[in-house]
Design a protein around this motif. Structure first.
Motif, PDB file in Angstrom:
ATOM      1  N   SER A 315      73.833 128.080  16.601  1.00 52.44           N
ATOM      2  CA  SER A 315      72.903 127.224  16.780  1.00 52.44           C
ATOM      3  C   SER A 315      73.262 125.694  17.055  1.00 52.44           C
ATOM      4  CB  SER A 315      71.930 127.111  15.650  1.00 52.44           C
ATOM      5  OG  SER A 315      72.859 126.756  14.463  1.00 52.44           O
ATOM      6  N   LYS A 316      74.703 125.488  17.027  1.00 52.16           N
ATOM      7  CA  LYS A 316      75.262 124.278  17.557  1.00 52.16           C
ATOM      8  C   LYS A 316      75.739 124.056  18.994  1.00 52.16           C
ATOM      9  CE  LYS A 316      77.615 124.262  12.880  1.00 52.16           C
ATOM     10  NZ  LYS A 316      78.756 124.339  12.024  1.00 52.16           N
ATOM     11  N   LEU A 317      74.896 125.161  19.730  1.00 50.16           N
ATOM     12  CA  LEU A 317      75.064 124.762  21.028  1.00 50.16           C
ATOM     13  C   LEU A 317      74.545 123.568  21.339  1.00 50.16           C
ATOM     14  CD1 LEU A 317      73.806 128.333  22.543  1.00 50.16           C
ATOM     15  CD2 LEU A 317      76.121 127.258  23.057  1.00 50.16           C
ATOM     16  N   SER A 318      75.416 122.946  22.261  1.00 51.97           N
ATOM     17  CA  SER A 318      74.797 121.527  23.045  1.00 51.97           C
ATOM     18  C   SER A 318      73.558 121.689  23.521  1.00 51.97           C
ATOM     19  CB  SER A 318      76.005 120.925  23.804  1.00 51.97           C
ATOM     20  OG  SER A 318      75.767 119.994  24.293  1.00 51.97           O
ATOM     21  N   GLY A 319      72.768 120.816  23.237  1.00 46.56           N
ATOM     22  CA  GLY A 319      71.500 120.671  24.092  1.00 46.56           C
ATOM     23  C   GLY A 319      71.488 120.263  25.407  1.00 46.56           C
ATOM     24  N   ASP A 320      72.450 119.494  25.669  1.00 47.68           N
ATOM     25  CA  ASP A 320      72.948 119.088  27.219  1.00 47.68           C
ATOM     26  C   ASP A 320      73.549 120.143  27.834  1.00 47.68           C
ATOM     27  OD1 ASP A 320      72.071 116.281  26.769  1.00 47.68           O
ATOM     28  OD2 ASP A 320      74.104 115.822  26.334  1.00 47.68           O
ATOM     29  N   PHE A 321      74.480 120.895  27.122  1.00 50.48           N
ATOM     30  CA  PHE A 321      75.036 122.351  27.980  1.00 50.48           C
ATOM     31  C   PHE A 321      73.908 123.127  28.330  1.00 50.48           C
ATOM     32  CE2 PHE A 321      76.529 126.707  27.759  1.00 50.48           C
ATOM     33  CZ  PHE A 321      77.645 126.461  28.581  1.00 50.48           C
ATOM     34  N   ILE A 322      72.950 123.139  27.502  1.00 49.39           N
ATOM     35  CA  ILE A 322      72.082 124.258  27.772  1.00 49.39           C
ATOM     36  C   ILE A 322      70.963 123.739  28.801  1.00 49.39           C
ATOM     37  CG2 ILE A 322      69.756 125.412  26.766  1.00 49.39           C
ATOM     38  CD1 ILE A 322      71.022 125.550  24.296  1.00 49.39           C
ATOM     39  N   VAL A 323      70.646 122.547  28.752  1.00 48.77           N
ATOM     40  CA  VAL A 323      69.909 121.986  30.046  1.00 48.77           C
ATOM     41  C   VAL A 323      70.455 122.140  31.358  1.00 48.77           C
ATOM     42  CG1 VAL A 323      69.150 119.657  31.172  1.00 48.77           C
ATOM     43  CG2 VAL A 323      68.719 120.166  28.538  1.00 48.77           C
ATOM     44  N   LYS A 324      71.994 121.818  31.315  1.00 47.66           N
ATOM     45  CA  LYS A 324      72.968 121.911  32.596  1.00 47.66           C
ATOM     46  C   LYS A 324      72.798 123.225  32.965  1.00 47.66           C
ATOM     47  CE  LYS A 324      75.789 118.169  31.562  1.00 47.66           C
ATOM     48  NZ  LYS A 324      76.988 117.618  31.292  1.00 47.66           N
ATOM     49  N   PHE A 325      72.717 124.141  31.982  1.00 51.49           N
ATOM     50  CA  PHE A 325      72.741 125.505  32.526  1.00 51.49           C
ATOM     51  C   PHE A 325      71.462 126.037  33.091  1.00 51.49           C
ATOM     52  CE2 PHE A 325      71.141 129.867  31.246  1.00 51.49           C
ATOM     53  CZ  PHE A 325      72.131 130.524  31.975  1.00 51.49           C
ATOM     54  N   LEU A 326      70.213 125.368  32.691  1.00 55.71           N
ATOM     55  CA  LEU A 326      68.937 125.778  33.287  1.00 55.71           C
ATOM     56  C   LEU A 326      68.809 125.018  34.755  1.00 55.71           C
ATOM     57  CD1 LEU A 326      66.323 125.693  30.745  1.00 55.71           C
ATOM     58  CD2 LEU A 326      67.519 127.672  31.706  1.00 55.71           C
ATOM     59  N   PHE A 327      69.601 123.769  34.901  1.00 56.15           N
ATOM     60  CA  PHE A 327      69.424 123.061  35.917  1.00 56.15           C
ATOM     61  C   PHE A 327      70.192 123.772  37.162  1.00 56.15           C
ATOM     62  CE2 PHE A 327      68.328 118.844  34.163  1.00 56.15           C
ATOM     63  CZ  PHE A 327      66.979 118.943  34.758  1.00 56.15           C
ATOM     64  N   THR A 328      71.088 124.665  36.633  1.00 55.16           N
ATOM     65  CA  THR A 328      71.815 125.567  37.854  1.00 55.16           C
ATOM     66  C   THR A 328      71.186 126.441  38.475  1.00 55.16           C
ATOM     67  OG1 THR A 328      72.719 127.443  36.309  1.00 55.16           O
ATOM     68  CG2 THR A 328      74.058 125.308  36.823  1.00 55.16           C
ATOM     69  N   MET A 329      69.994 126.841  37.802  1.00 53.43           N
ATOM     70  CA  MET A 329      68.911 127.847  38.425  1.00 53.43           C
ATOM     71  C   MET A 329      67.920 127.219  39.314  1.00 53.43           C
ATOM     72  SD  MET A 329      68.104 130.056  35.073  1.00 53.43           S
ATOM     73  CE  MET A 329      69.150 130.480  33.795  1.00 53.43           C
TER      74      MET A 329
END
Length: 460
Positions: A315-329
């Protein structure tokens, strides 16, 4: 409605059903569609869940005008189909070999030129041999069969029944009892008949650890690959040129136990749908073991089934990291995510997303914020997703439904709300009826539907 439609010059009907309550209703539906119009030539009926109605006799005095029939996830008695649709030219269906073999005589339509069948069990070479008998016009044959035994694979015997076939495609998944047996030999598919006369090329995949194996024509014809059985290196053999890509496979499900065989992942060159079981270990498997080997930019649909695990280091995954991951799609158009994941996206604009599903798989110990979208967050939601056309959520989501509906942007044309199943408008306070919507919201000129599972669909 059926009487009205029967007088129209209908040529094509395509229908996808999420739910069919009973065999009797499915029977009536099939009969209604088959005889709905004397001009109907093309019928495609697809069920989300598989139904076998082979034992139901659909025959009668009526004759259908159907020439092209697709029955997705529906198994019907083949002799009944032939009897009802004598003008059939193409057929795509699932068959139950038991009912087929119990039929003494059947007469395939003389104009049937293209046949696609799927068999989940009971496959025998003799079944196909009998199936093709008297099909003098058939030129295209596709077979997808599960639980095949090695004894049914005899290239020479197949040559005898495929003489008149121009296009032959197949996918054979071998029975688990064969996994510890010797691999099949491919010499029987190296004859001039296969390689020179017909130009049919086959490929054989076998896992060196589990023994799981597939035999198929190239290119690979199915839209899914049973990669969950790949527990180690895979050996691919072919009498002809190897094609190490699966252009028809467009979706991938990732779980915490998904294999990480890079040989297979590299073959998924056209993935568009990516489904992840949870935001915990499955998400880490996706990031570390899957994403480096697939083209994430082609993904158009992304789904996560459950929320952040409570008190977990995941649950400590960075929100920014998750957003950047979605932006790669870069071609992402549809997402289905839990509330806590969704809220991480509120600080950004997602103009390309046109379909939003707010999944609701919350454990009892979840915090209230994991079940809630506040009044202010509704405004933020529509600001962030300002081009959505479809929104779906569960009634148990803690949200002001009136405001959620009243504030919808003009782009939204469909709203789906999942209500509790075993309730009625009389027993459940707040049951969403058309009258409730007319009295409590600003909706007007909308279509309302509520199915047997109390799922409400609004077209606005």
């Amino acid at each position: 409605m059926t009487d009205y439609l029967s007088n129209l010059p209908i040529e094509l009907i395509e229908k996808i059903l999420n739910d069919v309550p009973s065999f009797d209703i499915l029977k009536c539906l099939c009969l209604d569609l088959l005889f709905i119009s004397s001009s109907l030539k093309y019928l495609c009926l697809h069920l989300v869940n598989f139904h076998d109605i082979s034992r139901i006799d659909l025959r009668g005095e009526q004759i259908s005008s159907i020439e092209n029939l697709i029955l997705g996830n529906i198994s019907m008695n083949l002799s009944h189909i032939y009897s009802i649709t004598p003008s059939l030219r193409t057929l795509d269906t699932t068959i139950n070999p038991y009912y087929f073999n119990c039929t003494e005589h059947f007469f395939p339509p003389q104009q049937l030129r293209q046949l696609s069948i799927k068999l989940f069990h009971g496959f025998r070479f003799s079944t196909i041999e009998r199936l093709l008998y008297q099909m003098t016009s058939l030129v295209q044959l596709t077979i997808i069969a599960y639980n095949i035994y090695n004894s049914e694979i005899d290239g020479v015997a197949w040559e005898q029944i495929l003489t008149n076939i121009i296009t032959f495609k197949f996918l054979f998944r071998f029975h688990e009892k064969t996994w510890n047996q010797e691999p099949i030999g491919l010499e029987m598919f190296s004859t001039p008949f296969w390689l020179e006369n017909k130009h049919w090329h086959i490929q054989y995949d076998r896992c060196t650890v589990s023994g799981f194996s597939l035999l198929y024509t190239t290119p690979y014809i199915d839209d899914t690959y049973p990669w969950e059985y790949i527990k180690g290196p895979i050996i691919t053999k072919s009498p002809g040129p190897q094609i190490l890509s699966f252009p028809n496979i467009n979706h991938l499900l990732v779980t915490s136990t998904s294999p990480t065989n890079t040989e297979i992942l590299y073959r998924f060159t056209k993935l568009q749908q990516l489904f992840v079981k949870d935001i915990g270990k499955s998400f880490y498997v996706l990031l570390n073991d899957i994403v480096p080997y697939i083209d994430i930019s082609n993904i158009t649909e992304f789904s996560i089934n459950s929320h952040f695990p409570i008190d977990s280091h995941y649950s400590k995954l960075s929100g920014d990291f998750i957003v950047k991951f979605l932006f790669t799609m870069s071609h992402l158009r549809s997402i289905s995510v839990p509330i806590d994941f969704l809220k991480l996206l509120f600080l950004y604009r997602w103009p390309n997303i046109n379909r939003l599903e707010i999944s609701f798989h919350i454990c009892p110990a979840a915090a209230r914020t994991q079940k809630q979208i506040t009044s202010d967050e509704i405004d933020i939601l529509y600001y962030s997703f300002n081009h959505i056309e479809y929104i779906e959520f569960d009634y148990e989501l803690d949200v002001n439904i009136i405001k959620l509906i009243n504030n919808i942007p003009i782009t939204i044309c469909c709203i789906v709300i999942y209500q509790p199943v075993n309730v009625t408008a009389d027993t459940f306070d707040g049951f969403i009826t058309r009258e409730w919507l007319e009295q409590n919201t600003r909706l007007c000129n909308f279509l309302y539907s509520c199915n047997k599972q109390n799922t409400v669909t609004l077209w606005v």
